[in-house]
Design an enzyme around this catalytic site. Structure first.
Site, PDB file in Angstrom:
ATOM      1  N   HIS A 160       0.837  -1.202   0.000  1.00 42.74           N
ATOM      2  CA  HIS A 160       0.000   0.000   0.000  1.00 42.74           C
ATOM      3  C   HIS A 160       0.873   1.255   0.000  1.00 42.74           C
ATOM      4  O   HIS A 160       0.706   2.140  -0.851  1.00 42.74           O
ATOM      5  CB  HIS A 160      -0.901  -0.020   1.240  1.00 42.74           C
ATOM      6  N   GLU A 161       1.796   1.318   0.946  1.00 42.63           N
ATOM      7  CA  GLU A 161       2.658   2.498   1.032  1.00 42.63           C
ATOM      8  C   GLU A 161       3.589   2.609  -0.176  1.00 42.63           C
ATOM      9  O   GLU A 161       3.938   3.717  -0.595  1.00 42.63           O
ATOM     10  CB  GLU A 161       3.458   2.483   2.336  1.00 42.63           C
ATOM     11  N   HIS A 181       1.762   4.524  -2.759  1.00 41.73           N
ATOM     12  CA  HIS A 181       1.926   5.964  -2.532  1.00 41.73           C
ATOM     13  C   HIS A 181       3.288   6.433  -3.057  1.00 41.73           C
ATOM     14  O   HIS A 181       3.404   7.470  -3.713  1.00 41.73           O
ATOM     15  CB  HIS A 181       1.860   6.287  -1.038  1.00 41.73           C
ATOM     16  N   HIS A 227       3.414   6.560  -6.837  1.00 37.08           N
ATOM     17  CA  HIS A 227       2.612   7.686  -7.324  1.00 37.08           C
ATOM     18  C   HIS A 227       3.421   8.979  -7.180  1.00 37.08           C
ATOM     19  O   HIS A 227       3.510   9.799  -8.109  1.00 37.08           O
ATOM     20  CB  HIS A 227       1.310   7.769  -6.523  1.00 37.08           C
TER      21      HIS A 227
END
Length: 595
Positions: free
Chosen positions: A387-388, A391, A394
């Site tokens: 998940h991180e 980020h 992105h």
């Protein structure tokens, strides 16, 4: 095992903040350089409309300062979060924010002067001043907020008051991460276990119901002692949001928040209404959980333990890195090469230590992103890692492909890439398992992602809205009011199969995201978008992957809704939300068949 001190951690699993500044002294020098920019900013006051060249020079100065501010703020924050007990780093955070406030105050003239430039003059400057056209969208966004812009003197006053707005978050963070401690808890064999923010998640998943119950009750007893203080802190947050919203002539704090992210307010209300219509799906899942656990009464501390027994998927960090790389293969080798760099190159602070900030997040200095984890070797932690990393990618792709003025993507899309990565990991795990029970375990885990990231975050978003409404209407934010609202929502969202109690009514008191200004609803909308995008990546071929990567590279060069449309998802309609719920229902059907 007791939580380690930071000095006891293996250096391989600590982030390398020297990539930003080699020493704290170098950071201090950068801070002083940033201070020296304040007179430069002031020198442009009253001059932005004098010529296109002057305007361009100011915007370029603003870009340079913005890049410096990012590094100064992020370094201080990352140092502080490594061990929140260290006063030096608390002071560094305060210094950085103070300089940022001075810069903001010095540049308070900007918006008013930009609004005063005639449209035809700007149009001419875009054509005749080389480089100014780059800033057209940036300037158009500012000028679109004309009715919410105040006089230069009022803007300067609001800027000067800006530092106060972070007070509630600072107070909660210090209380939650540095000051609050918990008694040890007893497991089913009468062994004492150390309870911390990091171990809570591990214990609440345990098969040992005694440990789960004692963990749950001990944690909330600790928060409950401070319920009035925490309600006052949350009330201060809602008041400061309402103050700034009213000052800028917005009808509500919500309207002010979504305006900053260029998202229509209807999307927030559409989420709440669409999810409410489909709450029977969640009630059905909760009832199945109660049945499979075989308990007479299902309590909140039973909601995180796996309902498919005899399956363990504990994953050491080194194995987690390999899983992440396999799951992300559909995104191509260029994407993977940067992920490898992140996994091995000092981007990640892996394990919990005493005083370390709880949870997980990604920060984005200019050199590369950084990821904070509190890794506990559970499957959940693998999903947090990927998940991180979503980020981080992105941020990386946006920074690499956009000029400074458009690098920072809007909060509304901030959870899309991260959650899309989680969906890709789940599809990878489901695709490679051949064991029926393991498949059921994974499907249950995916359903839990829906419950916690889609349904529960919508519940929290509704709570946040209702607590802010107390302030808008002149009522007080009290512990009693917060507990009553939260318990009512708990019953509404999770249905009759789950027994609520006075402990779960206190859950609002430990959630840091209530200090992030209407952030939580974006987990739910981001989850819905991510489910759709992951399906496109897996089944849409190279064109779908390129469209998705184009979204990641877009920064804020277009509105969040436009960027998502470019990747094939229209969040202005209920369709992505309803499609996600349809996937949830299909998974629930399969789980019922498997078990």
């Amino acid at each position: 095992m007791a939580v380690k001190e930071r000095s006891e951690q293996d250096a391989r699993y600590l982030w390398k903040l020297e990539h930003i500044y080699p020493t704290d002294e170098a950071w201090q020098e950068a801070l002083e350089q940033l201070k020296s920019c304040i007179p430069q900013v002031r020198s442009y006051e009253g001059r932005l409309g004098e010529s296109g060249e002057t305007l361009l020079a100011y915007l370029q100065l603003d870009d340079a300062i913005s890049a410096q501010v990012t590094d100064v703020l992020e370094y201080a924050m990352l140092r502080g979060d490594s061990d929140t007990r260290v006063a030096k780093y608390q002071a560094m955070n305060a210094q950085a924010r103070s300089v940022l406030l001075e810069l903001s105050t010095a540049g308070a003239f900007e918006t008013g002067e930009l609004l005063a430039i005639p449209e035809e003059t700007l149009a001419d400057w875009y054509e005749t001043v080389e480089g100014l056209a780059l800033y057209r969208r940036h300037l158009e966004v500012i000028r679109s907020r004309r009715e919410h812009t105040l006089s230069p003197a009022e803007e300067k006053l609001l800027a000067a008051a800006g530092d106060l707005s972070g007070g509630p978050d600072d107070i909660f963070s210090m209380f939650n991460d540095a000051d609050l401690t918990f008694p040890d808890v007893e497991d089913g064999e009468e062994n004492l276990r150390p309870l911390s923010q990091g171990t809570y998640g591990k214990y609440i998943e345990s098969k040992d119901r005694t440990l789960r119950k004692n963990t749950y009750e001990t944690l909330y007893a600790s928060y409950g002692q401070f319920r009035n203080t925490l309600a006052a802190t949350l009330g201060a947050q809602t008041k400061q949001l309402w103050f700034f919203a009213k000052a800028r002539r917005y009808p509500s704090s919500l309207a002010a928040a979504v305006a900053e992210t260029e998202v229509p307010e209807e999307i927030y209300h559409n989420l709440l209404s669409t999810v409410e219509q489909h709450l029977p799906s969640l009630h059905r899942y909760v009832a199945l959980r109660k049945k499979l656990l075989g308990v007479e009464t299902l309590h909140p501390y039973d909601m995180y333990t796996p309902i498919v027994g005899d399956v363990t998927m504990d994953t050491p960090f080194e194995d987690a890195k390999a899983l992440v790389l396999e799951a992300l293969k559909p995104l191509g080798e260029d994407y993977l090469s940067v992920v490898r760099q992140g996994l091995e190159g000092g981007w990640i602070d892996v394990y919990e230590n005493a005083g370390k900030r709880s949870g997980g997040y990604c920060a984005g200095p200019n050199v590369h992103p950084y990821i904070l984890l509190n890794y506990q070797d559970k499957l959940m932690d693998v999903f947090t890692l990927i998940h991180e990393m979503g980020h981080a990618m992105h941020t990386w792709l946006s920074n690499e492909n956009q000029p400074q003025v458009y690098k920072h993507y809007k909060i509304f899309v901030a959870e899309v890439a991260s959650t899309c990565n989680e969906c890709l990991l789940m599809q990878y795990l489901l695709g490679k398992t051949t064991d029926r029970r393991e498949r059921a375990y994974l499907i249950n885990y995916y359903l839990e992602q829906f419950r916690t990231t889609f349904f529960r975050q919508t519940q929290l978003a509704e709570f946040e809205l209702r607590v802010n409404e107390l302030t808008w209407s002149g009522q007080g934010v009290t512990a009693e009011a917060c507990c009553a609202i939260y318990r009512g929502l708990q019953d509404k969202y999770f249905g009759p199969a789950l027994e609520s109690d006075d402990n779960i009514a206190l859950e609002w008191s430990r959630i840091p995201h209530f200090y992030y200004n209407f952030y939580l609803y974006q987990y739910a909308t981001g989850f819905a978008a991510a489910v759709a995008l992951s399906q496109k990546i897996l089944h849409g071929g190279e064109e779908a992957v390129e469209a998705y990567l184009g979204f990641l590279k877009g920064g804020c060069s277009r509105t969040p809704i436009e960027l998502l449309k470019g990747a094939g998802v229209d969040m202005s309609t209920p369709e992505p939300l309803e499609s996600a719920i349809a996937v949830f229902d299909g998974l629930l059907d399969e789980l019922e068949g498997l078990v």
